[in-house]
Design a protein around this motif. Structure first.
Motif, PDB file in Angstrom:
ATOM      1  N   THR A 129     -10.391   6.811   7.703  1.00 58.20           N
ATOM      2  CA  THR A 129     -11.591   6.156   8.228  1.00 58.20           C
ATOM      3  C   THR A 129     -12.335   7.096   9.173  1.00 58.20           C
ATOM      4  OG1 THR A 129     -10.501   4.019   8.018  1.00 58.20           O
ATOM      5  CG2 THR A 129     -12.396   4.122   9.513  1.00 58.20           C
ATOM      6  N   SER A 149       0.852  -1.198   0.000  1.00 58.67           N
ATOM      7  CA  SER A 149       0.000   0.000   0.000  1.00 58.67           C
ATOM      8  C   SER A 149       0.887   1.247   0.000  1.00 58.67           C
ATOM      9  CB  SER A 149      -0.870   0.019   1.262  1.00 58.67           C
ATOM     10  OG  SER A 149      -1.718   1.155   1.255  1.00 58.67           O
ATOM     11  N   ASP A 185     -14.996  10.436  -0.728  1.00 54.16           N
ATOM     12  CA  ASP A 185     -13.826   9.803  -0.126  1.00 54.16           C
ATOM     13  C   ASP A 185     -12.709  10.009  -1.142  1.00 54.16           C
ATOM     14  OD1 ASP A 185     -11.750   8.148   0.536  1.00 54.16           O
ATOM     15  OD2 ASP A 185     -13.008   6.429   1.085  1.00 54.16           O
TER      16      ASP A 185
HETATM   17  N1  TLP Z   1      -7.028   2.201   2.427  1.00 55.52           N
HETATM   18  C1  TLP Z   1      -6.061   1.229   2.898  1.00 55.52           C
HETATM   19  C2  TLP Z   1      -6.750   0.040   3.535  1.00 55.52           C
HETATM   20  O1  TLP Z   1      -7.676   0.453   4.470  1.00 55.52           O
HETATM   21  C3  TLP Z   1      -7.430  -0.850   2.570  1.00 55.52           C
HETATM   22  C4  TLP Z   1      -5.166   0.848   1.735  1.00 55.52           C
HETATM   23  O2  TLP Z   1      -4.154   0.190   2.000  1.00 55.52           O
HETATM   24  O3  TLP Z   1      -5.474   1.205   0.584  1.00 55.52           O
HETATM   25  N2  TLP Z   1     -10.574   5.634   1.734  1.00 55.52           N
HETATM   26  C5  TLP Z   1      -9.853   4.945   0.841  1.00 55.52           C
HETATM   27  C6  TLP Z   1     -10.248   4.982  -0.583  1.00 55.52           C
HETATM   28  C7  TLP Z   1      -8.742   4.205   1.252  1.00 55.52           C
HETATM   29  O4  TLP Z   1      -8.060   3.506   0.372  1.00 55.52           O
HETATM   30  C8  TLP Z   1      -8.397   4.199   2.623  1.00 55.52           C
HETATM   31  C9  TLP Z   1      -7.254   3.368   3.136  1.00 55.52           C
HETATM   32  C10 TLP Z   1      -9.184   4.939   3.518  1.00 55.52           C
HETATM   33  C11 TLP Z   1     -10.282   5.647   3.036  1.00 55.52           C
HETATM   34  C12 TLP Z   1      -8.927   4.945   4.996  1.00 55.52           C
HETATM   35  O5  TLP Z   1      -7.780   5.596   5.357  1.00 55.52           O
HETATM   36  P1  TLP Z   1      -7.053   5.260   6.752  1.00 55.52           P
HETATM   37  O6  TLP Z   1      -6.233   4.038   6.511  1.00 55.52           O
HETATM   38  O7  TLP Z   1      -6.231   6.472   7.007  1.00 55.52           O
HETATM   39  O8  TLP Z   1      -8.110   5.057   7.775  1.00 55.52           O
END
Ligand code: TLP
Length: 344
Positions: free
Chosen positions: A61, A8, A170
């Motif tokens: 999140t 990631s 988002d």
């Molecule tokens: N994505 C992460 C994982 O949670 C899957 C990743 O490795 O891609 N919106 C989108 C579109 C995201 O891809 C993510 C994180 C989030 C929200 C949440 O962000 P965090 O991890 O900061 O809570």
């Protein structure tokens, strides 16, 4: 062993300039609104997005959940794309925290058709919940980092306006979308009432995301952030890195996109692996490895032995994410390693 970590863009490390800025940051108690570095970051972010106000949150999140809570009331329904992050990876938060139910729509490469959105909006009927929010994801993670076409966004916004329903974006990777479209982020953000974006992914900050919207929306969102335990004190240490992220890291994302394309082209030429090349627009590559007769887990274990990290899973779908710290040579090494796995 130094791993090539393609799990990631969340694995990116703060740059030396970020560490320096964090060390020197001027801070205060942000719950009192007295942290000058947080205030500066929020000012910068709202201007970049063309919104009235912005707020630092601890994660993407938390940002998404706070926005859903702020836009809705328990018992309402919100429209989302069926594979979006809010539904897939946020631990069922919208049900638990906001108390809303989801109406899921199948998207095309992550983008919901505005006509489908309109058809999904509930009627004024005693039996039905009120539709109170439309969520879009740009870029769309599970669709492969795809960008919502501008006219789809515009029409989505029009449908929403006509029905008096707000749009939340988002935009965890909105700067990747802007890089792909070659437009300023505000051109994308203008089609949403609230936007969340992450400082901690391709932009390399260690922690944090931003939520932006109208002044009135952010005032209400601050209460929900507090309720969620997100009222931070000397948070300027984190904001200092976020400021460097916005000043220095948003203009280098094309490099990650070029590496993703190189990786996708290399992998797609390996028998047993297939990629929808149309989805390779930004820094994410989703591969179908069914032809190798391996699960994602087995594949990722084999790659791990070769010094490369990807996330596995039960299915034969594997995601690769390019980011700061991944160079062209790493991509080439990865392709070579996968060629040897595919030969066996
Ligand atoms: N994505 C992460 C994982 O949670 C899957 C990743 O490795 O891609 N919106 C989108 C579109 C995201 O891809 C993510 C994180 C989030 C929200 C949440 O962000 P965090 O991890 O900061 O809570």
């Amino acid at each position: 062993m130094e791993f090539i970590d393609l799990r990631s863009d969340t694995v990116t490390m703060p740059t030396p300039e970020m560490r320096e800025a964090m060390y020197k940051a001027e801070v205060g108690d942000d719950v009192y609104g007295e942290d000058p570095t947080i205030n500066r970051l929020e000012e910068m972010a709202k201007d970049l997005l063309g919104k009235e106000a912005a707020m630092f949150v601890t994660s993407g999140t938390q940002g998404n959940q706070v926005c859903v809570m702020t836009h809705t009331r328990p018992g309402e329904e919100i429209i989302l794309e069926e594979k979006c992050h809010i539904i897939t990876y946020e631990v069922g938060g919208i049900g638990y925290l906001a108390g809303v139910q989801a109406k899921l729509i199948k998207g095309e490469r992550g983008a919901m058709n505005p006509e489908d959105i309109e058809a999904a909006i509930r009627e004024e009927d005693i039996h039905q919940p009120r539709t109170s929010l439309i969520c879009v994801e740009n870029t769309h993670n599970r669709a492969g980092g795809t960008v919502i076409p501008m006219d789809v966004l515009r029409r989505t916004h029009e449908v929403a306006r006509m029905h008096g329903i707000p749009v939340h974006m988002d935009g965890a990777r909105i700067f990747n979308a802007a890089t792909y479209l070659k437009v300023p982020v505000r051109e994308i953000a203008k089609y949403a009432d609230s936007v969340m974006f992450c400082l901690s992914k391709g932009l390399c900050a260690p922690v944090g995301s931003i939520v932006a919207g109208s002044r009135e929306f952010i005032v209400r969102a601050r209460k929900f952030r507090k309720m969620m335990g997100g009222g931070l004190r000397q948070a300027g240490f984190l904001a200092a890195a976020g400021i460097v992220a916005l000043e220095k890291m948003t203009t280098r994302l094309q490099e990650d996109h070029d590496n993703a394309r190189l990786l996708a082209e290399g992998l797609n030429s390996i028998p047993g692996i297939s990629i929808d090349m149309e989805t390779v627009q930004t820094n994410i590559v989703i591969c179908d490895i069914s032809g190798l007769n391996l699960t994602g887990d087995a594949f990722s274990r084999k790659l791990f032995e070769k010094g490369i990290r990807v996330n596995g899973g039960k299915s034969p779908i594997v995601r690769f994410v390019t980011h700061h710290g991944i160079e062209k040579e790493d991509v080439e090494k990865t392709i070579d390693a996968i060629k040897t796995i595919a030969k066996r």
